[in-house]
Design a protein around this motif. Structure first.
Motif, PDB file in Angstrom:
ATOM      1  N   LEU A  21     -18.953  -5.180  -0.629  1.00 26.88           N
ATOM      2  CA  LEU A  21     -19.333  -5.766  -1.867  1.00 26.88           C
ATOM      3  C   LEU A  21     -20.047  -4.861  -2.591  1.00 26.88           C
ATOM      4  O   LEU A  21     -20.827  -3.913  -2.401  1.00 26.88           O
ATOM      5  CB  LEU A  21     -20.673  -6.657  -1.379  1.00 26.88           C
ATOM      6  N   SER A  22     -19.742  -4.841  -4.047  1.00 24.15           N
ATOM      7  CA  SER A  22     -20.195  -4.072  -4.871  1.00 24.15           C
ATOM      8  C   SER A  22     -20.120  -4.569  -6.459  1.00 24.15           C
ATOM      9  O   SER A  22     -19.084  -5.189  -6.706  1.00 24.15           O
ATOM     10  CB  SER A  22     -19.100  -2.683  -4.883  1.00 24.15           C
ATOM     11  N   PRO A  23     -21.122  -4.556  -7.256  1.00 23.95           N
ATOM     12  CA  PRO A  23     -22.219  -3.627  -7.018  1.00 23.95           C
ATOM     13  C   PRO A  23     -23.238  -4.470  -6.058  1.00 23.95           C
ATOM     14  O   PRO A  23     -23.423  -5.657  -6.403  1.00 23.95           O
ATOM     15  CB  PRO A  23     -22.968  -3.526  -8.387  1.00 23.95           C
ATOM     16  N   ALA A  24     -23.688  -4.011  -5.120  1.00 24.38           N
ATOM     17  CA  ALA A  24     -24.643  -4.772  -4.049  1.00 24.38           C
ATOM     18  C   ALA A  24     -25.714  -3.642  -3.357  1.00 24.38           C
ATOM     19  O   ALA A  24     -25.072  -2.435  -3.354  1.00 24.38           O
ATOM     20  CB  ALA A  24     -23.878  -5.684  -3.041  1.00 24.38           C
ATOM     21  N   ALA A  25     -26.649  -4.162  -3.001  1.00 24.68           N
ATOM     22  CA  ALA A  25     -27.488  -3.465  -2.012  1.00 24.68           C
ATOM     23  C   ALA A  25     -27.949  -4.259  -0.676  1.00 24.68           C
ATOM     24  O   ALA A  25     -28.047  -5.487  -0.842  1.00 24.68           O
ATOM     25  CB  ALA A  25     -28.704  -2.858  -2.626  1.00 24.68           C
ATOM     26  N   ALA A  26     -28.434  -3.748   0.147  1.00 22.89           N
ATOM     27  CA  ALA A  26     -29.044  -4.172   1.512  1.00 22.89           C
ATOM     28  C   ALA A  26     -30.720  -3.953   1.378  1.00 22.89           C
ATOM     29  O   ALA A  26     -31.080  -4.167   2.405  1.00 22.89           O
ATOM     30  CB  ALA A  26     -28.469  -3.947   2.731  1.00 22.89           C
ATOM     31  N   HIS A  27     -31.159  -3.556   0.101  1.00 24.24           N
ATOM     32  CA  HIS A  27     -32.432  -2.865   0.088  1.00 24.24           C
ATOM     33  C   HIS A  27     -32.911  -3.083  -1.461  1.00 24.24           C
ATOM     34  O   HIS A  27     -31.933  -3.300  -2.176  1.00 24.24           O
ATOM     35  CB  HIS A  27     -32.644  -1.396   0.342  1.00 24.24           C
ATOM     36  N   ASP A  28     -34.254  -3.376  -1.642  1.00 27.54           N
ATOM     37  CA  ASP A  28     -34.907  -3.589  -2.851  1.00 27.54           C
ATOM     38  C   ASP A  28     -34.928  -2.367  -3.609  1.00 27.54           C
ATOM     39  O   ASP A  28     -34.543  -1.139  -2.932  1.00 27.54           O
ATOM     40  CB  ASP A  28     -36.068  -4.322  -2.792  1.00 27.54           C
ATOM     41  N   ASP A  29     -35.563  -2.418  -4.775  1.00 30.65           N
ATOM     42  CA  ASP A  29     -35.779  -1.098  -5.613  1.00 30.65           C
ATOM     43  C   ASP A  29     -36.674  -0.095  -5.009  1.00 30.65           C
ATOM     44  O   ASP A  29     -36.595   1.077  -5.312  1.00 30.65           O
ATOM     45  CB  ASP A  29     -36.022  -1.478  -7.054  1.00 30.65           C
ATOM     46  N   ALA A  30     -37.882  -0.654  -4.288  1.00 32.05           N
ATOM     47  CA  ALA A  30     -38.533   0.261  -3.437  1.00 32.05           C
ATOM     48  C   ALA A  30     -37.977   0.968  -1.975  1.00 32.05           C
ATOM     49  O   ALA A  30     -38.627   1.629  -1.581  1.00 32.05           O
ATOM     50  CB  ALA A  30     -39.808  -0.390  -3.266  1.00 32.05           C
ATOM     51  N   GLY A  31     -36.658   0.668  -1.891  1.00 32.12           N
ATOM     52  CA  GLY A  31     -36.049   1.135  -0.733  1.00 32.12           C
ATOM     53  C   GLY A  31     -36.338   0.294   0.736  1.00 32.12           C
ATOM     54  O   GLY A  31     -35.949   0.622   1.633  1.00 32.12           O
ATOM     55  N   ARG A  32     -37.149  -0.746   0.708  1.00 32.25           N
ATOM     56  CA  ARG A  32     -37.387  -1.734   1.750  1.00 32.25           C
ATOM     57  C   ARG A  32     -35.912  -2.610   1.865  1.00 32.25           C
ATOM     58  O   ARG A  32     -35.555  -3.093   0.994  1.00 32.25           O
ATOM     59  CB  ARG A  32     -38.457  -2.390   1.283  1.00 32.25           C
ATOM     60  N   PRO A  33     -35.822  -2.438   3.273  1.00 33.07           N
ATOM     61  CA  PRO A  33     -34.614  -3.583   3.528  1.00 33.07           C
ATOM     62  C   PRO A  33     -34.895  -4.978   3.448  1.00 33.07           C
ATOM     63  O   PRO A  33     -35.863  -5.424   3.457  1.00 33.07           O
ATOM     64  CB  PRO A  33     -34.425  -3.190   5.175  1.00 33.07           C
ATOM     65  N   VAL A  34     -33.702  -5.537   2.518  1.00 33.71           N
ATOM     66  CA  VAL A  34     -33.741  -6.984   2.546  1.00 33.71           C
ATOM     67  C   VAL A  34     -32.816  -7.625   3.381  1.00 33.71           C
ATOM     68  O   VAL A  34     -32.810  -8.928   3.588  1.00 33.71           O
ATOM     69  CB  VAL A  34     -33.532  -7.359   1.025  1.00 33.71           C
ATOM     70  N   TYR A  35     -31.878  -7.004   4.216  1.00 35.72           N
ATOM     71  CA  TYR A  35     -30.783  -7.378   4.962  1.00 35.72           C
ATOM     72  C   TYR A  35     -31.414  -7.727   6.382  1.00 35.72           C
ATOM     73  O   TYR A  35     -32.098  -7.000   6.841  1.00 35.72           O
ATOM     74  CB  TYR A  35     -29.847  -6.439   5.189  1.00 35.72           C
ATOM     75  N   GLN A  36     -31.333  -9.069   6.701  1.00 32.62           N
ATOM     76  CA  GLN A  36     -31.822  -9.517   7.812  1.00 32.62           C
ATOM     77  C   GLN A  36     -31.026  -9.974   8.788  1.00 32.62           C
ATOM     78  O   GLN A  36     -31.240 -10.409   9.954  1.00 32.62           O
ATOM     79  CB  GLN A  36     -32.784 -10.840   7.433  1.00 32.62           C
ATOM     80  N   GLY A  37     -29.769  -9.533   8.759  1.00 31.56           N
ATOM     81  CA  GLY A  37     -28.723 -10.108   9.519  1.00 31.56           C
ATOM     82  C   GLY A  37     -28.367  -8.787  10.626  1.00 31.56           C
ATOM     83  O   GLY A  37     -29.311  -7.918  10.857  1.00 31.56           O
ATOM     84  N   PRO A  38     -27.563  -9.053  11.245  1.00 33.48           N
ATOM     85  CA  PRO A  38     -27.105  -8.012  12.666  1.00 33.48           C
ATOM     86  C   PRO A  38     -26.657  -6.767  12.035  1.00 33.48           C
ATOM     87  O   PRO A  38     -26.164  -6.660  10.951  1.00 33.48           O
ATOM     88  CB  PRO A  38     -26.045  -8.685  13.375  1.00 33.48           C
ATOM     89  N   ARG A  39     -27.234  -5.740  12.676  1.00 33.10           N
ATOM     90  CA  ARG A  39     -26.758  -4.483  12.382  1.00 33.10           C
ATOM     91  C   ARG A  39     -25.687  -4.223  13.377  1.00 33.10           C
ATOM     92  O   ARG A  39     -24.704  -3.701  12.919  1.00 33.10           O
ATOM     93  CB  ARG A  39     -27.946  -3.459  13.024  1.00 33.10           C
ATOM     94  N   LEU A  40     -25.485  -4.631  14.435  1.00 34.24           N
ATOM     95  CA  LEU A  40     -24.354  -4.233  15.245  1.00 34.24           C
ATOM     96  C   LEU A  40     -24.532  -5.489  16.534  1.00 34.24           C
ATOM     97  O   LEU A  40     -25.353  -5.670  17.060  1.00 34.24           O
ATOM     98  CB  LEU A  40     -24.314  -3.067  15.966  1.00 34.24           C
ATOM     99  N   THR A  41     -23.451  -6.285  16.348  1.00 41.39           N
ATOM    100  CA  THR A  41     -23.617  -7.494  17.599  1.00 41.39           C
ATOM    101  C   THR A  41     -22.145  -8.129  17.973  1.00 41.39           C
ATOM    102  O   THR A  41     -21.503  -8.004  17.044  1.00 41.39           O
ATOM    103  CB  THR A  41     -24.526  -8.730  16.820  1.00 41.39           C
ATOM    104  N   LYS A  42     -22.075  -8.277  19.304  1.00 37.30           N
ATOM    105  CA  LYS A  42     -20.957  -9.065  19.790  1.00 37.30           C
ATOM    106  C   LYS A  42     -21.303 -10.553  19.415  1.00 37.30           C
ATOM    107  O   LYS A  42     -22.325 -11.025  19.664  1.00 37.30           O
ATOM    108  CB  LYS A  42     -20.788  -9.001  21.168  1.00 37.30           C
TER     109      LYS A  42
END
Length: 173
Positions: free
Chosen positions: A98-119
């Motif tokens: 996905l682009s342009p996109a980010a999984a963090h806010d302007d301050a660098g804090r993660p906004v992505y709440q989904g899985p990092r790695l999962t079966k």
């Protein structure tokens, strides 16, 4: 004497303009104040999945306008930046960007709440991973035991990108 009146008017105008300019504090803008605008970069906030009678569904939730999305089949998944392999089970993989996109806010804090790695344990979709969030590109990967037959589409209010992956009728997780 008739020539002094136009010169006096010009001089008065210059002094008046200089006087008005002196009343505006340094660094102040004469432009109207702007209200806070929505971010131009979409935020990828979640990835979720579910099993249905004839297909598995992967949904990517986005805050803001839906960015451009690319889905392509790849022989293996790799983490952006390091290039390390993503340890998901499967023989077939989809790389989703996905682009342009980010999984963090302007301050660098993660906004992505989904899985990092999962079966997942679903009939077709075997695993999901967040593989990158760098320089305006968010990357995810999906793993499968068989070559995926899929279709993609977007849903709105809220913004979501959807991948439906077909599997045999009657197969449920």
């Amino acid at each position: 004497m008739q020539h002094r009146h136009p010169l006096a008017a010009v001089a008065a105008g210059i002094l008046l303009t200089a006087g008005i300019g002196a009343t505006i504090p340094a660094g102040a803008s004469s432009a109207p104040a702007r209200t806070s605008a929505a971010p131009t970069t979409a935020l990828v906030v979640n990835a979720r999945w579910g099993g249905h009678a004839t297909f598995d569904r992967l949904v990517i939730d986005v805050r803001g306008a839906m960015p451009s999305v690319t889905v392509r089949q790849v022989s293996a998944l790799h983490y952006d930046g390091s290039g390390a392999g993503v340890p998901l089970p499967g023989k077939y993989f989809l790389a989703i960007t996905l682009s342009p996109a980010a999984a963090h806010d302007d301050a660098g804090r993660p906004v992505y709440q989904g899985p990092r790695l999962t079966k997942t344990g679903l009939p077709a979709l075997k695993g999901v991973a967040l593989t990158g969030d760098f320089e305006g590109v968010v990357s995810l990967g999906a793993a499968f035991d068989t070559k995926p037959a899929y279709k993609t589409f977007t849903l709105h209010s809220p913004e979501r990108f959807v991948i439906d992956i077909a599997h045999p009728v009657g197969c449920r997780a």
